[in-house]
Design a protein around this motif. Sequence first.
Motif, PDB file in Angstrom:
ATOM      1  N   SER A 196      69.178  36.631  11.444  1.00 17.36           N
ATOM      2  CA  SER A 196      69.528  35.573  12.389  1.00 17.36           C
ATOM      3  C   SER A 196      69.315  36.054  13.831  1.00 17.36           C
ATOM      4  N   ALA A 197      69.630  37.339  14.070  1.00 22.74           N
ATOM      5  CA  ALA A 197      69.467  37.889  15.425  1.00 22.74           C
ATOM      6  C   ALA A 197      68.002  37.857  15.841  1.00 22.74           C
ATOM      7  N   VAL A 198      67.123  38.217  14.898  1.00 21.88           N
ATOM      8  CA  VAL A 198      65.685  38.223  15.213  1.00 21.88           C
ATOM      9  C   VAL A 198      65.190  36.788  15.405  1.00 21.88           C
ATOM     10  N   GLU A 199      65.526  35.903  14.438  1.00 23.23           N
ATOM     11  CA  GLU A 199      65.030  34.516  14.488  1.00 23.23           C
ATOM     12  C   GLU A 199      65.484  33.793  15.753  1.00 23.23           C
ATOM     13  N   ARG A 200      66.731  34.063  16.181  1.00 22.62           N
ATOM     14  CA  ARG A 200      67.289  33.303  17.303  1.00 22.62           C
ATOM     15  C   ARG A 200      67.220  34.068  18.623  1.00 22.62           C
ATOM     16  N   GLY A 201      66.659  35.300  18.577  1.00 17.79           N
ATOM     17  CA  GLY A 201      66.538  36.101  19.804  1.00 17.79           C
ATOM     18  C   GLY A 201      67.894  36.388  20.433  1.00 17.79           C
ATOM     19  N   LEU A 202      68.875  36.731  19.585  1.00 16.68           N
ATOM     20  CA  LEU A 202      70.232  36.926  20.101  1.00 16.68           C
ATOM     21  C   LEU A 202      70.340  38.219  20.920  1.00 16.68           C
ATOM     22  N   ASP A 203      71.155  38.174  21.957  1.00 15.14           N
ATOM     23  CA  ASP A 203      71.437  39.365  22.760  1.00 15.14           C
ATOM     24  C   ASP A 203      72.659  40.059  22.130  1.00 15.14           C
ATOM     25  N   LEU A 204      72.377  41.021  21.257  1.00 16.08           N
ATOM     26  CA  LEU A 204      73.460  41.639  20.477  1.00 16.08           C
ATOM     27  C   LEU A 204      74.445  42.395  21.362  1.00 16.08           C
TER      28      LEU A 204
END
Length: 258
Positions: A196-204
């Motif tokens: 999900s982090a990769v798909e949505r470009g999340l700023d972890l």
Amino acid sequence: MNSLQDKVALITGAGRGIGRAISKKLAQRGMSIAINDIDLELAQSAAREIEQIGRPAIAIPASVSDVNQVSAMFERVERELGPLWLLVNNAGVLTTGPTVSLPEEAWDRAFDVDAKGVFLCSQAAIRAMLPRKRGRIINIASIAGLIVRTGQIGYCAAKAATIHFTRCLAVELAPDGITVNCICPGMTWTEMLSKSAVERGLDLDAMVALIPAGHMAQEEDHANLVGYFASEEAAHVTGQVVAVDGAQSLYHPLMVKP
Ligand SMILES: NC(=O)c1ccc[n+]([C@@H]2O[C@H](COP(=O)([O-])OP(=O)(O)OC[C@H]3O[C@@H](n4cnc5c(N)ncnc54)[C@H](O)[C@@H]3O)[C@@H](O)[C@H]2O)c1
């Protein structure tokens, strides 16, 4: 004394991630383990890992949202491992997107697995447990069912449904010696979150900054609480919803950190 020794547990979605960690922890506590996953290879590899710990394990490929597959799964568990003591409803899917354009299938998929799957498996477990008047059901929901997560409307609503399902079922089953509890994980680094982090470009880094404990949960943090809820020691604990999230669900960025 270890009250879980030789008891039987079924963990759904246990081929990887949090479910796999729960299975390992319960095996280390002496339980016999049925590993369910929709992915046969994942289920088999998790079952092999349990056998290496020295406990009996079976891999059961099935979708938790298919009533026939669920019914066959519970029959197999009791036939091959013995009377079911514990069901952990862990299988889950994350569907994302703004509500305005969310496809109907994304909503249905979240509810099929994250909510209906919990109902179907719990119903099958209760049918086995009720005549014996003993057993444990533990639902893995999410803090997304407690607080708002934007862009995850189906997931949040389905997890909120599971949280309240837990409370309703706990009251219904309390006279029968079966407890029902719920764990709400906060951010935990599994394939679900990494994809999900990769798909949505999340700023972890920004997301972790919202966790007062300063770091994500480990899979074992959830497994440890499952071990407690599953035990004889927790016989009078039912209908409880516990966040394992380093206080993430309590913290708002406008609060002044101490
Ligand atoms: N990782 C997190 O940050 C996080 C946070 C909150 C809650 N959770 C919840 O914890 C649970 C486990 O999540 P995870 O992070 O380990 O996810 P994951 O995606 O790594 O693992 C989920 C497993 O469920 C299986 N699965 C999917 N659909 C299924 C179905 N219909 N029937 C049977 N198995 C199915 C998948 O094949 C997979 O092996 C989920 O319910 C999830 O919603 C996770």
